[in-house]
Write a protein that holds these residues in place. Sequence first.
Motif, PDB file in Angstrom:
ATOM      1  N   LYS A  42       0.836  -1.211   0.000  1.00 20.45           N
ATOM      2  CA  LYS A  42       0.000   0.000   0.000  1.00 20.45           C
ATOM      3  C   LYS A  42       0.863   1.250   0.000  1.00 20.45           C
ATOM      4  CE  LYS A  42      -3.992  -2.062   2.208  1.00 20.45           C
ATOM      5  NZ  LYS A  42      -4.802  -2.186   3.401  1.00 20.45           N
ATOM      6  N   ARG A  43       1.949   1.220   0.761  1.00 15.15           N
ATOM      7  CA  ARG A  43       2.864   2.365   0.807  1.00 15.15           C
ATOM      8  C   ARG A  43       3.486   2.587  -0.567  1.00 15.15           C
ATOM      9  NH1 ARG A  43       6.413   5.155   4.581  1.00 15.15           N
ATOM     10  NH2 ARG A  43       7.829   6.300   3.232  1.00 15.15           N
ATOM     11  N   ASP A  97       9.607  -5.519   3.921  1.00 19.37           N
ATOM     12  CA  ASP A  97       9.387  -4.654   5.080  1.00 19.37           C
ATOM     13  C   ASP A  97       9.655  -3.175   4.760  1.00 19.37           C
ATOM     14  OD1 ASP A  97      12.080  -5.151   4.841  1.00 19.37           O
ATOM     15  OD2 ASP A  97      12.403  -5.617   6.947  1.00 19.37           O
ATOM     16  N   TYR A  98       9.571  -2.811   3.465  1.00 13.02           N
ATOM     17  CA  TYR A  98       9.649  -1.398   3.085  1.00 13.02           C
ATOM     18  C   TYR A  98       8.455  -0.692   3.735  1.00 13.02           C
ATOM     19  CZ  TYR A  98       9.629   2.794   0.201  1.00 13.02           C
ATOM     20  OH  TYR A  98       9.656   4.097  -0.212  1.00 13.02           O
ATOM     21  N   ALA A 134      10.510   7.588   6.820  1.00  8.64           N
ATOM     22  CA  ALA A 134       9.865   8.810   6.321  1.00  8.64           C
ATOM     23  C   ALA A 134      10.302   9.137   4.890  1.00  8.64           C
ATOM     24  CB  ALA A 134      10.189   9.988   7.237  1.00  8.64           C
ATOM     25  N   LEU A 135      11.395   8.525   4.435  1.00 12.96           N
ATOM     26  CA  LEU A 135      11.870   8.782   3.078  1.00 12.96           C
ATOM     27  C   LEU A 135      10.970   8.076   2.066  1.00 12.96           C
ATOM     28  CD1 LEU A 135      15.684   8.461   3.752  1.00 12.96           C
ATOM     29  CD2 LEU A 135      14.394  10.550   3.291  1.00 12.96           C
ATOM     30  N   THR A 136      10.955   8.608   0.853  1.00 11.79           N
ATOM     31  CA  THR A 136      10.077   8.084  -0.191  1.00 11.79           C
ATOM     32  C   THR A 136      10.879   7.749  -1.446  1.00 11.79           C
ATOM     33  OG1 THR A 136       9.694  10.281  -1.123  1.00 11.79           O
ATOM     34  CG2 THR A 136       8.163   9.549   0.628  1.00 11.79           C
ATOM     35  N   ILE A 137      10.229   7.109  -2.382  1.00 10.46           N
ATOM     36  CA  ILE A 137      10.847   6.791  -3.662  1.00 10.46           C
ATOM     37  C   ILE A 137      11.300   8.080  -4.353  1.00 10.46           C
ATOM     38  CG2 ILE A 137      10.447   5.790  -5.948  1.00 10.46           C
ATOM     39  CD1 ILE A 137       8.290   3.982  -4.442  1.00 10.46           C
ATOM     40  N   THR A 138      10.491   9.111  -4.282  1.00 12.90           N
ATOM     41  CA  THR A 138      10.856  10.402  -4.882  1.00 12.90           C
ATOM     42  C   THR A 138      12.138  10.937  -4.265  1.00 12.90           C
ATOM     43  OG1 THR A 138       8.568  10.943  -5.437  1.00 12.90           O
ATOM     44  CG2 THR A 138      10.089  12.793  -5.195  1.00 12.90           C
ATOM     45  N   LYS A 139      12.254  10.863  -2.952  1.00 16.55           N
ATOM     46  CA  LYS A 139      13.468  11.349  -2.272  1.00 16.55           C
ATOM     47  C   LYS A 139      14.682  10.500  -2.651  1.00 16.55           C
ATOM     48  CE  LYS A 139      11.650  14.121   1.368  1.00 16.55           C
ATOM     49  NZ  LYS A 139      10.904  14.936   0.480  1.00 16.55           N
ATOM     50  N   VAL A 140      14.487   9.200  -2.817  1.00 15.35           N
ATOM     51  CA  VAL A 140      15.585   8.324  -3.238  1.00 15.35           C
ATOM     52  C   VAL A 140      16.058   8.729  -4.628  1.00 15.35           C
ATOM     53  CG1 VAL A 140      16.188   5.950  -3.895  1.00 15.35           C
ATOM     54  CG2 VAL A 140      14.951   6.373  -1.754  1.00 15.35           C
ATOM     55  N   LEU A 141      15.117   8.942  -5.548  1.00 16.86           N
ATOM     56  CA  LEU A 141      15.488   9.368  -6.903  1.00 16.86           C
ATOM     57  C   LEU A 141      16.214  10.714  -6.886  1.00 16.86           C
ATOM     58  CD1 LEU A 141      12.277   8.311  -8.855  1.00 16.86           C
ATOM     59  CD2 LEU A 141      14.548   7.258  -9.020  1.00 16.86           C
ATOM     60  N   GLN A 142      15.737  11.641  -6.063  1.00 13.51           N
ATOM     61  CA  GLN A 142      16.406  12.942  -5.951  1.00 13.51           C
ATOM     62  C   GLN A 142      17.826  12.778  -5.409  1.00 13.51           C
ATOM     63  OE1 GLN A 142      13.440  14.820  -3.481  1.00 13.51           O
ATOM     64  NE2 GLN A 142      12.529  15.913  -5.216  1.00 13.51           N
TER      65      GLN A 142
END
Length: 185
Positions: A42-43, A97-98, A134-142
């Motif tokens: 879901k996340r 467990d992401y 709290a980090l997201t896929i968008t933040k990882v890409l950035q």
Amino acid sequence: MMTTPGGSSSGRFKPLPTAMYAGYSGTASSWVAKTSVSASGKRIQREMAELNVDPPPQCSAGPKGDNLYHWIATIIGPSGTPYEGGIFFLDMIFPSDYPFKPPKVVFKTRIYHCNVDTAGNLSVEILRDSWSPALTITKVLQAIRSIFLKPETYNPALPVIARLYLSDREKHEEVAKEWTLRFAK
């Protein structure tokens, strides 16, 4: 064996597939539906929707086929860098467990960069010691895109490339540009 209405030997119940009741422990309050999307799923779905609405500059990502836990990402090399105009493909594998554990990110396109080893494994703080749920896929890409602009030389996957970057930037840029032309265009 658990059954559903309409299929038992008496004609009233039929067996459920094992995967559907693998999480059942015998009480109604402990039922875990295995057919529904997990919390991590879901996340990931929510982050995918956010990414589609507002993607980071020169980045895209999404599931590979129908596997929500295996994504393909692309990053366009930023202008003003030796990676300019290159198209870099990455695999992103999300653990079950992401977001409590970070995704594993691997460059599929060869790149001359101190934070990427010869197998494409990425070594950056955000995916190790600095990871937070709290980090997201968008933040990882950035964060990945930011290493094109400023490598994490204190945290290299290939120290020899980090040393060249620090001691002879011009030579480093020349080799990185050559690799970008050869492998990313």
